[in-house]
Design a protein around this motif. Structure first.
Motif, short mmCIF file in Angstrom:
data_model
loop_
_atom_site.label_atom_id
_atom_site.label_comp_id
_atom_site.label_asym_id
_atom_site.label_seq_id
_atom_site.Cartn_x
_atom_site.Cartn_y
_atom_site.Cartn_z
N ASP A 39 -13.27 5.37 10.81
CA ASP A 39 -11.96 5.26 10.17
C ASP A 39 -10.91 4.65 11.00
O ASP A 39 -9.61 5.10 10.78
N LEU A 40 -11.16 3.63 11.89
CA LEU A 40 -10.07 2.94 12.20
C LEU A 40 -8.97 2.62 11.72
O LEU A 40 -9.07 2.09 10.69
N SER A 41 -7.62 2.83 12.22
CA SER A 41 -6.68 2.22 11.44
C SER A 41 -5.59 1.38 12.54
O SER A 41 -5.49 1.90 13.58
N PHE A 42 -5.74 0.00 12.25
CA PHE A 42 -4.94 -0.87 13.19
C PHE A 42 -3.71 -1.36 12.61
O PHE A 42 -3.68 -1.85 11.55
N THR A 43 -2.67 -1.42 13.46
CA THR A 43 -1.17 -1.92 12.97
C THR A 43 -0.55 -2.53 13.85
O THR A 43 -0.78 -2.10 15.37
N SER A 44 -0.11 -3.77 13.48
CA SER A 44 0.56 -4.57 14.37
C SER A 44 1.66 -5.07 13.60
O SER A 44 2.01 -4.82 12.43
N PRO A 45 2.87 -5.91 14.15
CA PRO A 45 3.58 -6.61 13.50
C PRO A 45 2.99 -7.35 12.29
O PRO A 45 3.85 -7.56 11.32
N GLN A 46 1.88 -7.80 12.38
CA GLN A 46 1.17 -8.83 11.42
C GLN A 46 0.34 -8.15 10.71
O GLN A 46 -0.16 -8.64 9.56
N ASP A 47 0.07 -6.80 10.82
CA ASP A 47 -1.01 -6.22 10.07
C ASP A 47 -0.54 -4.36 9.99
O ASP A 47 -0.07 -3.95 10.70
N ASP A 48 -0.54 -4.12 8.58
CA ASP A 48 -0.19 -2.80 8.43
C ASP A 48 -1.35 -1.88 8.02
O ASP A 48 -1.70 -1.70 6.79
N HIS A 49 -1.55 -0.97 8.95
CA HIS A 49 -2.75 -0.19 8.66
C HIS A 49 -4.13 -0.58 8.10
O HIS A 49 -4.64 -0.10 7.11
N ILE A 50 -4.54 -1.64 8.96
CA ILE A 50 -5.63 -2.46 8.26
C ILE A 50 -7.07 -1.46 8.86
O ILE A 50 -7.04 -0.77 9.85
N ASP A 51 -8.10 -1.55 7.93
CA ASP A 51 -9.08 -0.51 8.45
C ASP A 51 -10.19 -1.37 9.45
O ASP A 51 -9.81 -2.57 9.82
N ARG A 52 -11.22 -0.59 9.68
CA ARG A 52 -12.17 -1.37 10.71
C ARG A 52 -12.74 -2.74 10.51
O ARG A 52 -12.88 -3.76 11.20
N ALA A 53 -12.96 -2.70 9.04
CA ALA A 53 -13.68 -4.03 8.55
C ALA A 53 -12.93 -5.15 8.81
O ALA A 53 -13.00 -6.21 9.20
N ARG A 58 -10.52 -10.01 11.12
CA ARG A 58 -9.24 -10.79 11.30
C ARG A 58 -8.83 -10.82 12.60
O ARG A 58 -8.39 -11.67 13.20
N CYS A 59 -8.86 -9.83 13.38
CA CYS A 59 -8.59 -9.75 14.65
C CYS A 59 -9.31 -9.89 15.69
O CYS A 59 -9.06 -10.68 17.08
N ILE A 113 -5.17 2.19 16.73
CA ILE A 113 -4.43 1.07 17.60
C ILE A 113 -3.23 0.81 17.08
O ILE A 113 -3.27 0.32 15.76
N GLN A 114 -2.15 0.92 17.69
CA GLN A 114 -0.94 0.52 17.19
C GLN A 114 -0.33 -0.63 18.33
O GLN A 114 -0.09 -0.05 19.66
N VAL A 115 -0.17 -1.77 17.81
CA VAL A 115 0.32 -3.07 18.79
C VAL A 115 1.87 -3.28 18.65
O VAL A 115 2.22 -3.22 17.43
N PHE A 116 2.38 -3.50 19.92
CA PHE A 116 3.79 -3.63 20.02
C PHE A 116 3.87 -5.04 20.59
O PHE A 116 3.55 -5.06 21.87
#
Length: 122
Positions: A39-53, A58-59, A113-116
């Motif tokens: 259930d990974l959620s990844f957020t960065s200034p370029q990605d808004d709550h993308i999933d694990r896949a 992408r990253c 993961i929240q990236v700043f």
């Protein structure tokens, strides 16, 4: 904390994060997949709550953009959350850059993961 055969001892959230950063830099997909929760959620200034896949597609494969990446700070802040600050040099741009991430770990896996993004540092 989680116990794994590799360590024969408990893994702290900070240990999990260090292993993930190493897996990213070494492009060790098997280790990364084991450390990332379904259930990974990844957020960065370029990605808004993308999933694990999406993260793995992408990253994760972007480590080849850097010539160096060093962990400067890995600090647990409670409840499985870890702040990480790292410094890196990009192949195509001069200078040194810094980013900070807030990573949530539960049961030995990374769930968020929240990236700043930082700017050029030096």
């Amino acid at each position: 904390m989680t116990t794994t055969p590799e360590t024969a001892g408990p893994l702290t959230p900070e240990d999990v994060v260090r292993r993930m950063m190493r897996a990213y830099n070494e492009q060790d997909l098997d280790t990364a997949q084991a450390l990332l929760a379904d259930d990974l959620s990844f957020t960065s200034p370029q990605d808004d709550h993308i999933d694990r896949a999406a993260f793995l597609e992408r990253c994760f494969p972007t480590a080849d953009r850097t010539t160096r990446q060093d962990l400067l700070v890995v600090t647990g802040v409670g409840d499985g959350r870890v702040y990480v600050t790292y410094e890196y040099d990009l192949k195509d741009e001069q200078g040194t850059w810094r980013n900070t991430e807030l990573i949530s770990v539960r049961d030995g896996q990374i769930h968020e993961i929240q990236v700043f993004f930082g700017g050029r540092y030096a």
